[in-house]
Structure formats: structure tokens, C-alpha cells
Design a protein around this motif. Structure first.
Motif, mmCIF file in Angstrom:
data_model
loop_
_atom_site.group_PDB
_atom_site.id
_atom_site.type_symbol
_atom_site.label_atom_id
_atom_site.label_comp_id
_atom_site.label_asym_id
_atom_site.label_seq_id
_atom_site.Cartn_x
_atom_site.Cartn_y
_atom_site.Cartn_z
ATOM 1 N N ARG A 13 -8.159 11.772 11.675
ATOM 2 C CA ARG A 13 -7.002 12.116 12.507
ATOM 3 C C ARG A 13 -7.499 12.677 13.824
ATOM 4 N NH1 ARG A 13 -1.666 12.892 12.090
ATOM 5 N NH2 ARG A 13 -1.709 12.230 9.922
ATOM 6 N N GLN B 196 0.715 5.399 1.177
ATOM 7 C CA GLN B 196 -0.025 6.338 2.023
ATOM 8 C C GLN B 196 0.594 7.721 1.923
ATOM 9 O OE1 GLN B 196 0.121 5.543 6.282
ATOM 10 N NE2 GLN B 196 -1.964 6.319 6.545
ATOM 11 N N LEU C 140 3.795 0.869 2.644
ATOM 12 C CA LEU C 140 3.543 -0.097 3.711
ATOM 13 C C LEU C 140 3.331 -1.483 3.129
ATOM 14 C CD1 LEU C 140 1.055 2.203 5.512
ATOM 15 C CD2 LEU C 140 2.923 1.144 6.754
ATOM 16 N N TYR D 132 0.860 11.439 3.569
ATOM 17 C CA TYR D 132 0.841 11.846 4.968
ATOM 18 C C TYR D 132 -0.578 12.190 5.436
ATOM 19 C CZ TYR D 132 1.671 14.382 9.255
ATOM 20 O OH TYR D 132 1.634 14.801 10.556
ATOM 21 N N GLY D 133 -1.013 11.525 6.520
ATOM 22 C CA GLY D 133 -2.308 11.816 7.101
ATOM 23 C C GLY D 133 -3.492 11.287 6.312
ATOM 24 N N GLU D 134 -3.238 10.512 5.260
ATOM 25 C CA GLU D 134 -4.331 10.014 4.424
ATOM 26 C C GLU D 134 -4.494 8.516 4.598
ATOM 27 O OE1 GLU D 134 -5.240 13.715 3.062
ATOM 28 O OE2 GLU D 134 -6.255 11.907 2.358
ATOM 29 N N GLY D 135 -5.468 7.973 3.896
ATOM 30 C CA GLY D 135 -5.680 6.532 3.932
ATOM 31 C C GLY D 135 -4.677 5.797 3.069
ATOM 32 N N LEU D 136 -4.815 4.475 3.044
ATOM 33 C CA LEU D 136 -3.895 3.627 2.287
ATOM 34 C C LEU D 136 -4.471 3.342 0.904
ATOM 35 C CD1 LEU D 136 -3.085 3.185 5.300
ATOM 36 C CD2 LEU D 136 -2.499 0.852 4.665
ATOM 37 N N PHE E 227 -9.121 1.005 1.868
ATOM 38 C CA PHE E 227 -9.137 1.895 3.017
ATOM 39 C C PHE E 227 -9.812 3.222 2.714
ATOM 40 C CE2 PHE E 227 -6.413 -0.017 6.291
ATOM 41 C CZ PHE E 227 -5.956 -1.123 5.599
ATOM 42 N N GLY E 228 -10.421 3.786 3.763
ATOM 43 C CA GLY E 228 -10.934 5.134 3.698
ATOM 44 C C GLY E 228 -9.819 6.147 3.972
ATOM 45 N N PRO E 229 -10.141 7.438 3.935
ATOM 46 C CA PRO E 229 -9.122 8.481 4.122
ATOM 47 C C PRO E 229 -8.657 8.627 5.565
ATOM 48 C CG PRO E 229 -11.279 9.462 3.864
ATOM 49 C CD PRO E 229 -11.449 7.999 3.612
ATOM 50 N N LEU F 59 -8.387 4.385 10.857
ATOM 51 C CA LEU F 59 -8.643 3.987 9.485
ATOM 52 C C LEU F 59 -9.725 2.924 9.437
ATOM 53 C CD1 LEU F 59 -4.909 3.646 8.490
ATOM 54 C CD2 LEU F 59 -6.458 5.329 7.517
ATOM 55 N N TYR G 257 0.847 -1.187 0.000
ATOM 56 C CA TYR G 257 0.000 0.000 0.000
ATOM 57 C C TYR G 257 0.885 1.240 0.000
ATOM 58 C CZ TYR G 257 -4.121 -2.772 1.436
ATOM 59 O OH TYR G 257 -5.154 -3.665 1.506
#
Lengths: 111, 114
Positions: free
Chosen positions: B110, A37, A88, A39-43, B105-107, B91, A35
Motif C-alpha cells: 500500500r 479481497q 472481484l 480490505y488492503g490485502e491481496g486477492l 496474488f501477493g498481499p 499487487l 477472487y
């Protein structure tokens, strides 16, 4: 319990250069997922490998699973700034199909 | 095809407060997962649902975390009361079913606990 170790932890490359990220498992892999990613987002799902010796490619990214099914590599050819992010690796860690993950490799690509 | 939806995207709370996260999986996906990702770490499974039943919650801190998926579609994860160490990205992922199917996966949400 199974553990996934990724190397390197971080990587800075010049745009256009090739690079390789490794994922090593403490146990035999019965599936390996890559995967990406931001920064701060989903995979974002890249690729899944299952068979020993299997190799898959998508655009400039190639992933391989070794014959012994304990190590996988992700190779990026002619890197671009859009390849920057955290990569990842994940593998099924339980009987229910949930994934365990490595800690990730942070890739930066300098223009 | 719509992806996995999560809300809110960001949340800041003080310790001992409660917070809830929502997830809507990809249509038709029977399996739903909640992961916790602490900064610098890979995601760690909190709970896995198959339709509206829990199949794995062994790593869910049940004294403060709870989750439900009442109608087998969307899901809610709650923390009450929150601790500083709960600061992380939460997540949600879904797959057609369990047993080796690709998870999408979703976003993420945080969470910052002050």
C-alpha cells in the motif's frame, strides 16, 4: 476493449442470509475468475469457470457461468461474517493471459 | 507451498520521491504480473513478465515507472518521481505460465504519496 461490470457495488446482509453477486461482460468470456479481497490485502483465488453453463462450488460459495458466456454469478448460502470482503471478477483481457477486473462488490455481513 | 511474497507492506513518501517494491513469486512460476489497484477500483495490469522478458507493458507509465525481473525469479517495480495519483495498492501475481493459468496474488504494497 472488454469491460466487466459488477452488481451490486455493495451489499449488507444479515448473517445466515443468502446473496448473489453478478458479473457481466461486454464481450464473450473465455474464462472467468472469482477472487476475494480483504480490505488492503491481496486477492484470494476462489474459482475459475470456462465452459458455458459451468457451475462450481466450494464450501458455501457457488459460481456459475451462463450458457452465452457473458455473465457469471456468485452465490453465497447462509452467509457468515467470514464471508465479508470485496469480491472481484476477472477475465483474460489480452493475448498474453493478463486479467481485466470488475470494480468489485463490497460485502458486509452483520452478526 | 509458499505464496507470493511482497515487501514492503506499507510505504509513505512525499511527491517527487522515488520508491521501489519487491516481489518473489511462487516457486516455478514463469509468469509474473504487477497490478495497480486504486481505491474503489479493480486491479489494472502494469506489466507482465514471462521468465525475464517483458510480454506486456502497454499500460506502464514509462516516464516514471520501471520494472525488472533480471534472473527470471523475483522482480522489482520502481516509481521515480512519484505523483499524488500513484497512491494505490501495488499487487504482484504469478502463474505457471501465461495463457489462462490461474494467477495467485501477493498481499500487496500500500503506497501513500503525500
Amino acid at each position: 476493449s472488454q469491460e466487466l461490470e459488477q452488481s451490486p457495488q455493495s451489499l449488507i446482509v444479515q448473517e445466515g442470509k443468502n446473496l448473489t453477486i453478478n458479473c457481466t461482460s461486454s464481450k464473450t468470456l473465455y474464462g472467468l475468475y472469482w477472487y476475494k479481497q480483504k480490505y488492503g490485502e491481496g486477492l484470494i483465488f476462489l474459482m475459475m469457470l470456462q465452459k458455458g453453463g459451468e457451475e462450481k462450488s466450494h464450501e458455501k460459495i457457488t459460481a456459475k457461468l451462463d450458457e452465452k458466456k457473458q455473465q457469471s454469478s456468485l452465490h453465497i448460502t447462509a452467509s457468515q461474517p467470514s464471508h465479508a470482503g470485496i469480491y472481484l471478477c476477472g477475465a483474460p483481457g489480452g493475448s498474453q493471459g493478463n486479467l481485466i477486473f470488475g470494480k468489485g462488490t463490497k460485502l458486509s455481513v452483520k452478526p | 507451498e509458499a505464496g507470493v511474497a511482497q515487501s514492503p507492506r506499507y510505504k509513505i513518501i512525499e511527491k517527487r520521491q522515488s520508491v521501489a517494491f519487491w516481489c518473489n513469486p511462487i516457486s516455478g512460476h514463469a509468469t509474473l504480473y504487477w497490478y495497480q489497484q486504486i481505491l474503489g477500483q479493480g486491479p489494472k495490469l502494469l506489466i507482465q513478465f514471462q521468465n525475464n522478458g517483458v510480454v506486456d507493458d502497454s499500460q506502464l507509465p514509462k516516464d516514471r515507472f520501471s520494472a525488472e525481473r533480471l534472473k527470471g525469479v523475483d522482480s522489482t517495480l520502481k516509481i521515480q518521481p512519484a505523483k499524488l495519483e500513484d497512491s494505490a495498492v501495488y499487487l504482484c501475481a504469478s502463474s505457471l505460465d501465461a495463457g489462462g493459468k490461474t494467477q495467485y496474488f501477493g498481499p500487496g504494497t500500500r503506497l501513500l504519496v503525500l
